[in-house]
Scaffold this active site. Sequence first.
Site, PDB file in Angstrom:
ATOM      1  N   TRP A  65       0.836  -1.206   0.000  1.00 40.29           N
ATOM      2  CA  TRP A  65       0.000   0.000   0.000  1.00 40.29           C
ATOM      3  C   TRP A  65       0.866   1.250   0.000  1.00 40.29           C
ATOM      4  O   TRP A  65       0.502   2.265  -0.597  1.00 40.29           O
ATOM      5  CB  TRP A  65      -0.976  -0.041   1.176  1.00 40.29           C
ATOM      6  CG  TRP A  65      -1.571  -1.408   1.279  1.00 40.29           C
ATOM      7  CD1 TRP A  65      -1.503  -2.281   2.330  1.00 40.29           C
ATOM      8  CD2 TRP A  65      -2.281  -2.113   0.242  1.00 40.29           C
ATOM      9  NE1 TRP A  65      -2.119  -3.457   2.025  1.00 40.29           N
ATOM     10  CE2 TRP A  65      -2.607  -3.391   0.741  1.00 40.29           C
ATOM     11  CE3 TRP A  65      -2.660  -1.785  -1.047  1.00 40.29           C
ATOM     12  CZ2 TRP A  65      -3.293  -4.330  -0.001  1.00 40.29           C
ATOM     13  CZ3 TRP A  65      -3.353  -2.733  -1.808  1.00 40.29           C
ATOM     14  CH2 TRP A  65      -3.664  -3.981  -1.280  1.00 40.29           C
ATOM     15  N   ASP A  66       2.014   1.200   0.651  1.00 33.94           N
ATOM     16  CA  ASP A  66       2.966   2.302   0.564  1.00 33.94           C
ATOM     17  C   ASP A  66       3.423   2.510  -0.875  1.00 33.94           C
ATOM     18  O   ASP A  66       3.529   3.643  -1.350  1.00 33.94           O
ATOM     19  CB  ASP A  66       4.195   2.018   1.434  1.00 33.94           C
ATOM     20  CG  ASP A  66       4.005   2.415   2.885  1.00 33.94           C
ATOM     21  OD1 ASP A  66       3.237   3.354   3.151  1.00 33.94           O
ATOM     22  OD2 ASP A  66       4.638   1.799   3.755  1.00 33.94           O
ATOM     23  N   LEU A  67       3.705   1.419  -1.560  1.00 33.30           N
ATOM     24  CA  LEU A  67       4.241   1.522  -2.912  1.00 33.30           C
ATOM     25  C   LEU A  67       3.205   2.076  -3.887  1.00 33.30           C
ATOM     26  O   LEU A  67       3.508   2.955  -4.702  1.00 33.30           O
ATOM     27  CB  LEU A  67       4.733   0.148  -3.379  1.00 33.30           C
ATOM     28  CG  LEU A  67       5.842  -0.475  -2.519  1.00 33.30           C
ATOM     29  CD1 LEU A  67       6.217  -1.848  -3.033  1.00 33.30           C
ATOM     30  CD2 LEU A  67       7.067   0.431  -2.483  1.00 33.30           C
TER      31      LEU A  67
END
Length: 402
Positions: free
Chosen positions: A163-165
């Site tokens: 989700w960060d990416l």
Amino acid sequence: MYDLLSGLTVIEGSAFVAAPLGGMTLAQLGANVIRFDPIGGGMDFKRWPLDKKGNSLYWSGLNKGKKSITINIRKEEGRDLIKSLICAPGPENGIFLTNHPPGGPLNFNDLKSKRKDLIMLNILGSHDGTPAVDYTINCALGYPMATGPRNSENPVNHLLPAWDLVTGSMAATGILAAERRRNRSGKGELVNLALSDVGIWVASALGHIAESALLGRSREADGNHIYGAFGHDFVTKDNCRIMLTALTKAQWKRLKTAMKIENAVVDLENKYNTDLDDEGSRYEFRDAIVSLIEPFVSQNDYYTIKVILDDNGVLWGPYQTFDELVKKDPRCSEANPLIQKIFQKGLGEFPAAGLPLRFQELEEQPLKPAPSLGEHTDEVISNILGLPDHIISDFHDRGIIA
């Protein structure tokens, strides 16, 4: 790196993965991305993994191509300097990327009072402003419960901060979209981007939300099978593990030929009155197909299997450690234009990946390493704010900058 965004300046106040990745994406497209940190470094500066001298490989990985300034944010003069950089005049300034909590000293309303057409993209944990990180989002989305061995009741977290990416890439997209709008209308924008929203967006795009709402079910863990198609891992005679897949009818035909299971597949189809050329049917009979393939793979060593798979055009891949990826896989070598050797002060020379986008008619620029902490403080303050040397020296003497 490319010079597509040359001239565009983005001020980045960030930590963790999403915001730094968004900034690095813009930097590798040619933007002048200036990251500010506290004097001595923030939480990212010594984040693991570290080398033997304590240098952060994390810092070097997520800040390639940026400029670094260090400012005493706890002092009002330091905060004023940051505000001045964010709100600097000019059509290619006035862009701020951050994941700082909303409502602090660098809040949008305060900054907008200094520049009406400010673009600010603020990465949040949840849409309502409550804190969250990738790992606290992921556990709530359902994916850990659908990962791991079949019939397991225990969740399995994955290493990749997905989700960060996705959020980082979307942050770069959001800034470019807002900048395009500003060029057309002259209007700035506050763009909020929540990690939880990104996760739910992906779950919706992949059908998980509709599956629950319409069919009343949740995806269940099923080991290393590929849902809705055929794919599974197998172990060779010399204990190497590979992933075999057959998503299309053509791929399925090649796999059957390579594994010499054509007749066995016909028998299976006749026995159950099914057509395994159908992708969904292959998933339904996945365990039976695995049992047909396993003996052939287990009786041959990795090299033999590799030759057979490649000769037959099978879609497959080897399981590798990161070390094996770096040392054995040509895709992670300078044979791939993605990879360049960079020299990072404090770390030395090592291979690093540039931007995966390949613009065929543009000349790619050499990959720039991450900056040393505070490497560009004086340069940025002088060039963007136009402050004379004696003022900059005074800031140093009083601990406002470093």
